[in-house]
Design a protein around this motif. Structure first.
Motif, PDB file in Angstrom:
ATOM      1  N   ALA A 111      -0.568  -4.090  -6.778  1.00 39.29           N
ATOM      2  CA  ALA A 111      -1.433  -4.699  -5.766  1.00 39.29           C
ATOM      3  C   ALA A 111      -1.145  -3.963  -4.459  1.00 39.29           C
ATOM      4  O   ALA A 111      -0.062  -4.112  -3.887  1.00 39.29           O
ATOM      5  CB  ALA A 111      -1.143  -6.182  -5.638  1.00 39.29           C
ATOM      6  N   LYS A 112      -2.128  -3.139  -4.049  1.00 38.67           N
ATOM      7  CA  LYS A 112      -1.898  -2.331  -2.834  1.00 38.67           C
ATOM      8  C   LYS A 112      -2.721  -2.889  -1.686  1.00 38.67           C
ATOM      9  O   LYS A 112      -3.896  -3.199  -1.843  1.00 38.67           O
ATOM     10  CB  LYS A 112      -2.294  -0.873  -3.104  1.00 38.67           C
ATOM     11  N   ILE A 113      -2.072  -2.980  -0.540  1.00 36.17           N
ATOM     12  CA  ILE A 113      -2.753  -3.533   0.638  1.00 36.17           C
ATOM     13  C   ILE A 113      -3.761  -2.516   1.164  1.00 36.17           C
ATOM     14  O   ILE A 113      -3.492  -1.315   1.203  1.00 36.17           O
ATOM     15  CB  ILE A 113      -1.708  -3.945   1.718  1.00 36.17           C
ATOM     16  N   ASP A 114      -4.954  -3.015   1.532  1.00 37.85           N
ATOM     17  CA  ASP A 114      -5.991  -2.167   2.125  1.00 37.85           C
ATOM     18  C   ASP A 114      -6.718  -3.016   3.168  1.00 37.85           C
ATOM     19  O   ASP A 114      -7.603  -3.803   2.817  1.00 37.85           O
ATOM     20  CB  ASP A 114      -6.953  -1.677   1.017  1.00 37.85           C
ATOM     21  N   GLY A 115      -6.329  -2.921   4.402  1.00 39.19           N
ATOM     22  CA  GLY A 115      -6.890  -3.771   5.460  1.00 39.19           C
ATOM     23  C   GLY A 115      -6.498  -5.212   5.223  1.00 39.19           C
ATOM     24  O   GLY A 115      -5.315  -5.531   5.076  1.00 39.19           O
ATOM     25  N   VAL A 151       2.911  -5.649  -8.685  1.00 38.85           N
ATOM     26  CA  VAL A 151       3.925  -4.978  -7.853  1.00 38.85           C
ATOM     27  C   VAL A 151       3.317  -4.668  -6.484  1.00 38.85           C
ATOM     28  O   VAL A 151       2.313  -3.964  -6.381  1.00 38.85           O
ATOM     29  CB  VAL A 151       4.391  -3.669  -8.524  1.00 38.85           C
ATOM     30  N   THR A 152       3.937  -5.215  -5.446  1.00 40.55           N
ATOM     31  CA  THR A 152       3.481  -4.897  -4.087  1.00 40.55           C
ATOM     32  C   THR A 152       4.436  -3.900  -3.418  1.00 40.55           C
ATOM     33  O   THR A 152       4.057  -3.219  -2.479  1.00 40.55           O
ATOM     34  CB  THR A 152       3.380  -6.187  -3.226  1.00 40.55           C
ATOM     35  N   ASP A 153       5.680  -3.842  -3.921  1.00 36.84           N
ATOM     36  CA  ASP A 153       6.625  -2.857  -3.374  1.00 36.84           C
ATOM     37  C   ASP A 153       7.491  -2.310  -4.509  1.00 36.84           C
ATOM     38  O   ASP A 153       8.482  -2.949  -4.910  1.00 36.84           O
ATOM     39  CB  ASP A 153       7.510  -3.516  -2.293  1.00 36.84           C
ATOM     40  N   PRO A 154       7.102  -1.128  -5.040  1.00 36.41           N
ATOM     41  CA  PRO A 154       7.822  -0.599  -6.209  1.00 36.41           C
ATOM     42  C   PRO A 154       9.280  -0.247  -5.931  1.00 36.41           C
ATOM     43  O   PRO A 154      10.075  -0.111  -6.865  1.00 36.41           O
ATOM     44  CB  PRO A 154       7.029   0.664  -6.581  1.00 36.41           C
ATOM     45  N   THR A 155       9.674  -0.139  -4.671  1.00 34.63           N
ATOM     46  CA  THR A 155      11.065   0.227  -4.374  1.00 34.63           C
ATOM     47  C   THR A 155      12.007  -0.967  -4.560  1.00 34.63           C
ATOM     48  O   THR A 155      13.224  -0.809  -4.615  1.00 34.63           O
ATOM     49  CB  THR A 155      11.222   0.738  -2.921  1.00 34.63           C
ATOM     50  N   LYS A 156      11.436  -2.179  -4.619  1.00 38.14           N
ATOM     51  CA  LYS A 156      12.304  -3.373  -4.643  1.00 38.14           C
ATOM     52  C   LYS A 156      12.431  -4.012  -6.020  1.00 38.14           C
ATOM     53  O   LYS A 156      13.012  -5.090  -6.147  1.00 38.14           O
ATOM     54  CB  LYS A 156      11.767  -4.407  -3.667  1.00 38.14           C
ATOM     55  N   SER A 174      12.433  -6.356  -8.874  1.00 36.25           N
ATOM     56  CA  SER A 174      12.024  -7.765  -9.051  1.00 36.25           C
ATOM     57  C   SER A 174      11.612  -8.412  -7.716  1.00 36.25           C
ATOM     58  O   SER A 174      10.789  -9.323  -7.689  1.00 36.25           O
ATOM     59  CB  SER A 174      13.135  -8.563  -9.723  1.00 36.25           C
ATOM     60  N   LYS A 175      12.153  -7.925  -6.611  1.00 41.19           N
ATOM     61  CA  LYS A 175      11.808  -8.529  -5.306  1.00 41.19           C
ATOM     62  C   LYS A 175      10.546  -7.896  -4.715  1.00 41.19           C
ATOM     63  O   LYS A 175      10.104  -8.254  -3.624  1.00 41.19           O
ATOM     64  CB  LYS A 175      12.985  -8.384  -4.352  1.00 41.19           C
ATOM     65  N   GLY A 176       9.963  -6.964  -5.460  1.00 40.58           N
ATOM     66  CA  GLY A 176       8.728  -6.318  -4.986  1.00 40.58           C
ATOM     67  C   GLY A 176       7.510  -6.786  -5.769  1.00 40.58           C
ATOM     68  O   GLY A 176       6.475  -6.116  -5.795  1.00 40.58           O
ATOM     69  N   ILE A 177       7.642  -7.935  -6.434  1.00 42.75           N
ATOM     70  CA  ILE A 177       6.525  -8.467  -7.233  1.00 42.75           C
ATOM     71  C   ILE A 177       5.963  -9.718  -6.546  1.00 42.75           C
ATOM     72  O   ILE A 177       6.722 -10.574  -6.083  1.00 42.75           O
ATOM     73  CB  ILE A 177       6.989  -8.781  -8.675  1.00 42.75           C
ATOM     74  N   THR A 178       4.627  -9.781  -6.501  1.00 38.98           N
ATOM     75  CA  THR A 178       3.959 -10.873  -5.790  1.00 38.98           C
ATOM     76  C   THR A 178       2.914 -11.517  -6.702  1.00 38.98           C
ATOM     77  O   THR A 178       2.344 -10.840  -7.559  1.00 38.98           O
ATOM     78  CB  THR A 178       3.289 -10.312  -4.499  1.00 38.98           C
ATOM     79  N   ALA A 179       2.685 -12.813  -6.515  1.00 40.02           N
ATOM     80  CA  ALA A 179       1.674 -13.531  -7.318  1.00 40.02           C
ATOM     81  C   ALA A 179       0.382 -13.666  -6.509  1.00 40.02           C
ATOM     82  O   ALA A 179       0.418 -13.876  -5.297  1.00 40.02           O
ATOM     83  CB  ALA A 179       2.204 -14.903  -7.701  1.00 40.02           C
ATOM     84  N   PHE A 180      -0.743 -13.547  -7.213  1.00 39.54           N
ATOM     85  CA  PHE A 180      -2.062 -13.678  -6.576  1.00 39.54           C
ATOM     86  C   PHE A 180      -2.956 -14.554  -7.445  1.00 39.54           C
ATOM     87  O   PHE A 180      -2.813 -14.586  -8.676  1.00 39.54           O
ATOM     88  CB  PHE A 180      -2.740 -12.301  -6.453  1.00 39.54           C
ATOM     89  N   MET A 227      -3.000 -14.723  -1.960  1.00 37.97           N
ATOM     90  CA  MET A 227      -1.593 -14.584  -2.361  1.00 37.97           C
ATOM     91  C   MET A 227      -1.027 -15.978  -2.628  1.00 37.97           C
ATOM     92  O   MET A 227      -1.283 -16.921  -1.883  1.00 37.97           O
ATOM     93  CB  MET A 227      -0.798 -13.909  -1.235  1.00 37.97           C
ATOM     94  N   LEU A 228      -0.270 -16.092  -3.723  1.00 36.59           N
ATOM     95  CA  LEU A 228       0.368 -17.377  -4.063  1.00 36.59           C
ATOM     96  C   LEU A 228       1.847 -17.254  -3.710  1.00 36.59           C
ATOM     97  O   LEU A 228       2.553 -16.397  -4.246  1.00 36.59           O
ATOM     98  CB  LEU A 228       0.179 -17.678  -5.553  1.00 36.59           C
ATOM     99  N   GLY A 229       2.301 -18.097  -2.801  1.00 32.83           N
ATOM    100  CA  GLY A 229       3.674 -17.956  -2.313  1.00 32.83           C
ATOM    101  C   GLY A 229       3.737 -16.798  -1.332  1.00 32.83           C
ATOM    102  O   GLY A 229       2.709 -16.351  -0.804  1.00 32.83           O
ATOM    103  N   LYS A 230       4.957 -16.300  -1.152  1.00 37.92           N
ATOM    104  CA  LYS A 230       5.126 -15.206  -0.181  1.00 37.92           C
ATOM    105  C   LYS A 230       5.169 -13.859  -0.892  1.00 37.92           C
ATOM    106  O   LYS A 230       5.421 -13.806  -2.105  1.00 37.92           O
ATOM    107  CB  LYS A 230       6.449 -15.403   0.570  1.00 37.92           C
ATOM    108  N   GLU A 231       4.981 -12.797  -0.114  1.00 33.25           N
ATOM    109  CA  GLU A 231       5.092 -11.457  -0.696  1.00 33.25           C
ATOM    110  C   GLU A 231       6.527 -11.278  -1.228  1.00 33.25           C
ATOM    111  O   GLU A 231       7.501 -11.643  -0.566  1.00 33.25           O
ATOM    112  CB  GLU A 231       4.775 -10.382   0.350  1.00 33.25           C
ATOM    113  N   GLY A 232       6.632 -10.755  -2.445  1.00 33.57           N
ATOM    114  CA  GLY A 232       7.946 -10.520  -3.055  1.00 33.57           C
ATOM    115  C   GLY A 232       8.501 -11.734  -3.793  1.00 33.57           C
ATOM    116  O   GLY A 232       9.578 -11.664  -4.385  1.00 33.57           O
ATOM    117  N   GLU A 233       7.748 -12.847  -3.792  1.00 31.26           N
ATOM    118  CA  GLU A 233       8.254 -14.078  -4.427  1.00 31.26           C
ATOM    119  C   GLU A 233       7.779 -14.244  -5.869  1.00 31.26           C
ATOM    120  O   GLU A 233       8.045 -15.270  -6.505  1.00 31.26           O
ATOM    121  CB  GLU A 233       7.755 -15.293  -3.624  1.00 31.26           C
TER     122      GLU A 233
END
Ligand SMILES: Cc1cc2nc3c(=O)[nH]c(=O)nc-3n(C[C@H](O)[C@H](O)[C@H](O)COP(=O)(O)OP(=O)(O)OC[C@H]3O[C@@H](n4cnc5c(N)ncnc54)[C@H](O)[C@@H]3O)c2cc1C
Length: 382
Positions: free
Chosen positions: A140-144, A170-175, A177-183, A223-229
């Motif tokens: 999931a990549k941010i675009d605006g 995955v919103t942040d592949p460097t992190k 398990s902490k780089g995964i977000t629910a939508f 987004m469900l919850g916070k980014e990385g949650e």
């Protein structure tokens, strides 16, 4: 310690028993043969408040506790494990929304889901990522002001009938398990489509599908919850889901025991009822004892969940024990029925096929053992 259900819990049990006996049981074999999603039964379950038993009334729920939901699952699973699984899957999605959704998200989805007017799904697993959920590749990549989702999910329960899905990406592949977000992704969002439907061994009528995401654009507000949650949400909801899987196994075991006793009392060989043979009695006594043990573990996990605090270990213990037991005893139920048990004239072969899934989904039983060991080592190390 009190080994009694409350009046409310017993009322729920009786109401669901009537529904299961009158509506679900007569259709169970047909659902198994046709493999069609039982939409009419699902809608009736919604009208009776069985989809959101343990959620607050303000979100369309019945305001009851998890033990009531467990008792309901057991009653429905006795009639049809597929229908029980459909109802408990909805509670799994509601759990994610209730604990992590914004007020707006809760109001948009929960009351309609509770009534059976909206169906959800839970999209975590992928072709290369099952037990190791943190290794998902869907991105999931941010675009605006939007996120753009790309990837494939498999094994998604009710994926082809769902109106929306809770998608882990995955919103942040460097992190890791902490780089995964629910939508939350609605089914009519461009780029979202349903792929192959799996042909399963059991739990027919409860479809499992591939979901495809090709440049699916969703607003940040989905987004469900916070980014990385994402992984935290997935694991928390799976803890709760495991109690329901244990309940499903308990219901199947009750059905297997009831059918086995009835058959053993009627079938005669060597001039007497087969229930007189001690080797048959050995199977029945073990079935009944494991059924009680599995039930008690399941009720304990439900009680701990309602009391608040952690119930990870107890949910995994209930899931592991109950689902190993149900596989063993649905196999023995066929044994007690002899050749007849191997054929579709009796229900025990369906129980056996339906039971197998309980050892695999919501975390395989090997994963439950890892979870239990991790919790026990933490608890007992000095
Ligand atoms: C009918 C059905 C419905 C499902 N519904 C959903 C759904 O709605 N949403 C969703 O996201 N997913 C769903 N799933 C997927 C399910 O959660 C996965 O199948 C499960 O987590 C196992 O993953 P896997 O199949 O990739 O097996 P793998 O993870 O590849 O495991 C294969 C084997 O290796 C073992 N193993 C793996 N890791 C370890 C380890 N560290 N130590 C020891 N043994 C290990 C496993 O226990 C298993 O025996 C469903 C699956 C099925 C079959």
């Amino acid at each position: 310690m009190r080994f009694e259900f409350t009046e409310e819990q017993l009322m729920m049990q009786q109401m669901v028993r009537n529904f299961a006996e009158e509506v679900v049981k007569p259709r169970a074999s047909d659902i198994d043969v046709t493999d069609e999603f039982p939409m009419d039964i699902f809608k009736q379950a919604g009208k009776l408040g069985l989809l959101a038993i343990n959620f607050p009334e303000r979100y369309g729920g019945s305001g009851a506790d998890t033990t009531s939901a467990v008792l309901a699952s057991i009653e429905i699973a006795k009639a049809s494990a597929a229908v029980a699984n459909i109802c408990s899957s909805i509670r799994h999605h509601l759990f994610c929304l209730y604990h992590y959704g914004t007020e707006e998200q809760k109001e948009k989805y929960m009351p309609a889901m509770a009534k059976g007017e909206l169906i959800g799904s839970f999209s975590l697993s992928e072709p290369g990522s099952g037990s190791d959920a943190s290794s998902i590749k869907t991105s999931a990549k941010i675009d605006g002001d939007e996120y753009v989702i790309n990837g494939n999910k498999i094994w998604i329960t009710m994926g082809n009938v769902a109106d929306f899905s809770i998608v882990f990406a995955v919103t942040d592949p460097t992190k890791r398990s902490k780089g995964i977000t629910a939508f939350i992704v609605d089914k009519d969002t461009p780029g979202f489509s349903v792929g192959k439907r799996e042909q399963k061994l059991g739990q027919k009528g409860n479809p499992v599908c591939e979901l495809i995401f090709e440049n699916v654009r969703i607003p940040k507000s989905n987004m469900l919850g916070k980014e990385g949650e994402g992984i935290k949400i997935a694991l928390h909801s799976l803890d709760s889901g495991r109690i329901e899987v244990a309940a499903l196994a308990v219901g199947l075991m009750q059905a297997a025991l009831e059918d086995s006793v009835n058959y053993a009392e009627k079938r005669t060989q060597f001039g007497q009822k087969i229930s007189n043979f001690q080797l048959i009695q050995a199977m029945i006594s073990e079935m009944a004892t494991d059924l009680d043990a599995a039930s008690l573990l399941t009720y304990r996990a439900a009680y701990l969940k309602d009391r608040g605090g952690k119930f990870t270990k107890e949910a995994s213990m209930a899931k592991w024990f109950a689902t190993e037991a149900v596989m063993k005893h649905t196999t023995n139920a066929i044994q007690i029925h002899g050749g007849y048990g191997y054929c579709k004239d009796y229900n025990v072969e369906r129980y056996f096929r339906d039971a197998k899934l309980t050892q695999i989904f919501e975390g395989t039983n090997q994963i439950q053992q890892i979870v239990i060991a991790r919790e026990v080592l933490k608890q007992w190390s000095k």
